[in-house]
Motif scaffolding. Structure first.
Motif, PDB file in Angstrom:
ATOM      1  N   ASN A  30       0.488  -0.764   0.120  1.00  0.00           N
ATOM      2  CA  ASN A  30       0.324   0.173   0.260  1.00  0.00           C
ATOM      3  C   ASN A  30       1.050   1.160  -0.283  1.00  0.00           C
ATOM      4  O   ASN A  30       2.096   0.959   0.613  1.00  0.00           O
ATOM      5  N   LYS A  32       1.243   5.815  -0.250  1.00  0.00           N
ATOM      6  CA  LYS A  32       0.069   6.325  -0.212  1.00  0.00           C
ATOM      7  C   LYS A  32       0.475   8.147  -0.851  1.00  0.00           C
ATOM      8  O   LYS A  32       1.879   8.385  -0.314  1.00  0.00           O
ATOM      9  N   THR A  34       0.447  12.049  -2.557  1.00  0.00           N
ATOM     10  CA  THR A  34       0.307  12.886  -2.546  1.00  0.00           C
ATOM     11  C   THR A  34       0.477  13.985  -3.704  1.00  0.00           C
ATOM     12  O   THR A  34       1.970  13.458  -4.142  1.00  0.00           O
ATOM     13  N   ASP A  59      -7.903   9.226  -1.674  1.00  0.00           N
ATOM     14  CA  ASP A  59      -8.542   9.897  -0.628  1.00  0.00           C
ATOM     15  C   ASP A  59      -8.352  11.500  -0.366  1.00  0.00           C
ATOM     16  O   ASP A  59      -7.994  11.988  -1.410  1.00  0.00           O
ATOM     17  N   TYR A  63      -3.921   9.966  -3.260  1.00  0.00           N
ATOM     18  CA  TYR A  63      -3.871   8.348  -3.663  1.00  0.00           C
ATOM     19  C   TYR A  63      -3.427   7.598  -2.967  1.00  0.00           C
ATOM     20  O   TYR A  63      -2.451   7.481  -2.691  1.00  0.00           O
ATOM     21  N   ILE A  64      -4.314   6.398  -2.950  1.00  0.00           N
ATOM     22  CA  ILE A  64      -3.923   5.147  -1.905  1.00  0.00           C
ATOM     23  C   ILE A  64      -3.826   3.708  -2.972  1.00  0.00           C
ATOM     24  O   ILE A  64      -4.723   3.765  -3.611  1.00  0.00           O
TER      25      ILE A  64
END
Length: 132
Positions: A30, A32, A34, A59, A63-64
């Motif tokens: 995962n 994350k 930005t 998000d 984005y994730i």
């Protein structure tokens, strides 16, 4: 002496924090991200082989991304001016790599085993013949 030990401990923690993140083969990763767009994210992962992007979710801050990697080695993904580095390691240990253990172990393939009780068996046969 205590100050030196504390400094060494802090140095070790600092070195560990800057190491490359290691994942096992096929693990779900995962990320994350930005300050970028979904198209730029997809474009940055296109030139890396054996990466399967499972989902890209918007998000409130960025984005994730959920992805899986199916190739061993270090991977470097450049998104805009940022670089993400991670390493994919094998799931196997040294014991698991020898998958044909029965072929290399000849202990159960010997026709004559020396630990067979020949002496007591011969004594029993001699005793039985002697009684007859």
């Amino acid at each position: 002496m205590k100050k030196i030990l504390i400094l060494l401990f802090i140095l070790i923690l600092t070195i560990q924090s800057y190491t490359i993140e290691k994942f096992k083969l096929g693990d779900k990763i995962n990320l994350k991200i930005t300050n970028t767009t979904e198209q730029e994210i997809k474009k940055s992962f296109e030139n890396i082989s054996n990466i399967e992007i499972e989902s890209i979710v918007k998000d409130e801050k960025g984005y994730i991304i959920q992805l899986r990697v199916f190739e061993l080695g270090k991977k470097k993904v450049e998104i805009d001016d940022k670089a993400i580095e991670f390493e994919i390691i094998t799931n196997l240990n040294e014991k698991d790599k020898d998958i044909y253990m029965d072929l290399s172990d000849n202990s159960n393939k010997n026709m004559f085993k020396l630990n067979f009780p020949f002496v007591p068996l011969l004594a029993l046969i001699g005793f039985m013949v002697g009684l007859y």
